[in-house]
Scaffold this motif. Structure first.
Motif: not given
Length: 356
Positions: A23-29, A315-336
């Motif tokens: 339960s939550g929201a996921v955003r990937f760029r 929650m985990v919020s990530s900003a990738y490096a190396g071969a994927q610069p600018g790539c981000q992933l945000h997983v925010l949840g309202n459970i445990e």
């Protein structure tokens, strides 16, 4: 490189083996700047209000990075040095602390100061508030009675040990040097500066619109006369967040934060580099900078990330490096649970693309 994932399919794959569906929201760029996002489950189960991509979620320890940025800003202004001793930057007494504890130690979880919630030996954060009312914890100084007179765990700088109390102390430093409350400082100098208009340190009994309630699930369904098996986290967390956790934000706002940090808009390039330096080796793949985790693969930096877990928060919020610069992933949840597993699935897919 343009890389996109079927977020729905990834979450459904996780749900097949999960005791509680995510339960939550996921955003990937992706690195080309194209985004995909989706909400899952309910922000309010009783009212059947669904989570959306712009829903606000508590992020627990995920906001330690904001505290680190605040300290780095003050250091850049010449108001402190990372080598400054705790006793020189705070007026409070800590009778059993090693006088060698400094700001760098606090930022890197290597201070050895006692933790009010020691995750090496404790597992249930809500247990703390059975003796100390959660509604009484409103400022960083309110935490002091929980650890101020405790004994050191180890000599400063000798090893890594995750420490919430260390970030409470950093928040007190921010307040003393800035003349502002900690939450006001972060909201003005970080959230506003990043354009994070949906973020803030909201009181648990006065949450704004589009904010998800946190849910604590009993998998056996034994909690509650109606057999629902869940309750909200209102009585399981301090009433308002602070330096070690408890801010609310959205997946979109976390993307704005990483863009500002990595674009040197919050700190100079030199100070940003110092903050993102792997100061502590935690494991073969994990490093820790100032308030930020790093994953290394085959000896190379794979991503920067923050993570948080509280009763009713994942929650985990990530900003990738190396071969994927600018790539981000945000997983925010309202459970445990769930954010880590879902993030790991996408990490593995990105690592596979990277190796091609």
């Amino acid at each position: 490189m343009k890389v996109q994932f079927d977020i729905q399919a990834i979450v459904e794959d996780y749900n097949q083996s999960a005791a509680v569906p995510f339960s939550g929201a996921v955003r990937f760029r992706d690195a080309a700047g194209q985004s995909a996002e989706r909400g899952f489950g309910y922000a309010n189960r009783s009212e059947q209000i669904r989570n959306e991509p712009d829903t606000r979620f508590g992020i627990a320890s995920g906001c330690k990075i904001f505290t680190a940025v605040a300290i780095c800003q003050l250091a850049e202004q010449g108001r402190l040095r990372f080598e400054d001793l705790l006793g020189d930057v705070l007026e409070q007494e800590f009778p059993r602390f090693d006088p060698a504890v400094n700001v760098h130690h606090l930022l890197t979880h290597s201070s050895g100061v006692p933790d009010y919630f020691d995750e090496e030996v404790m597992s249930d954060f809500s247990e703390l508030w059975r003796k100390v009312p959660a509604y009484s914890i409103k400022t960083p100084s309110d935490f002091l009675p929980l650890f101020q007179d405790g004994a050191m765990k180890f000599s400063p700088g000798s090893r890594f040990s995750y420490c919430n109390s260390g970030f409470i102390l950093l928040g007190l430093i921010v307040e003393r040097l800035s003349g502002q409350s900690f939450t006001s400082y972060v909201e003005e100098h970080i959230f506003k500066a990043c354009g994070m208009t949906d973020s803030g340190y909201f009181a648990m009994d006065r949450l704004p619109e589009r904010t998800a309630l946190g849910y604590i699930d009993r998998v056996d369904g034994a909690d509650g006369a109606d057999g629902a098996g869940w309750r909200t986290n209102h009585f399981s967390l301090p009433i308002i967040g602070g330096p070690d956790g408890g801010a609310f934000t959205t997946a979109r706002d976390m993307e704005k934060f990483w863009d500002a940090l990595l674009g040197n808009r919050l700190l100079s390039e030199e100070m940003t580099s110092q903050m993102l330096t792997p100061h502590m080796v935690v494991s073969e793949k994990s490093r820790y900078g100032y308030g930020v985790w790093m994953t290394y693969m085959n000896g190379e930096l794979f991503k920067y990330y923050v993570m948080g877990s509280d009763p009713g928060v994942t929650m985990v919020s990530s900003a990738y490096a190396g071969a994927q610069p600018g790539c981000q992933l945000h997983v925010l949840g309202n459970i445990e649970r769930g954010a880590g597993a879902i993030s790991s699935r996408i990490d593995s897919a990105l690592a596979a693309v990277r190796s091609q």
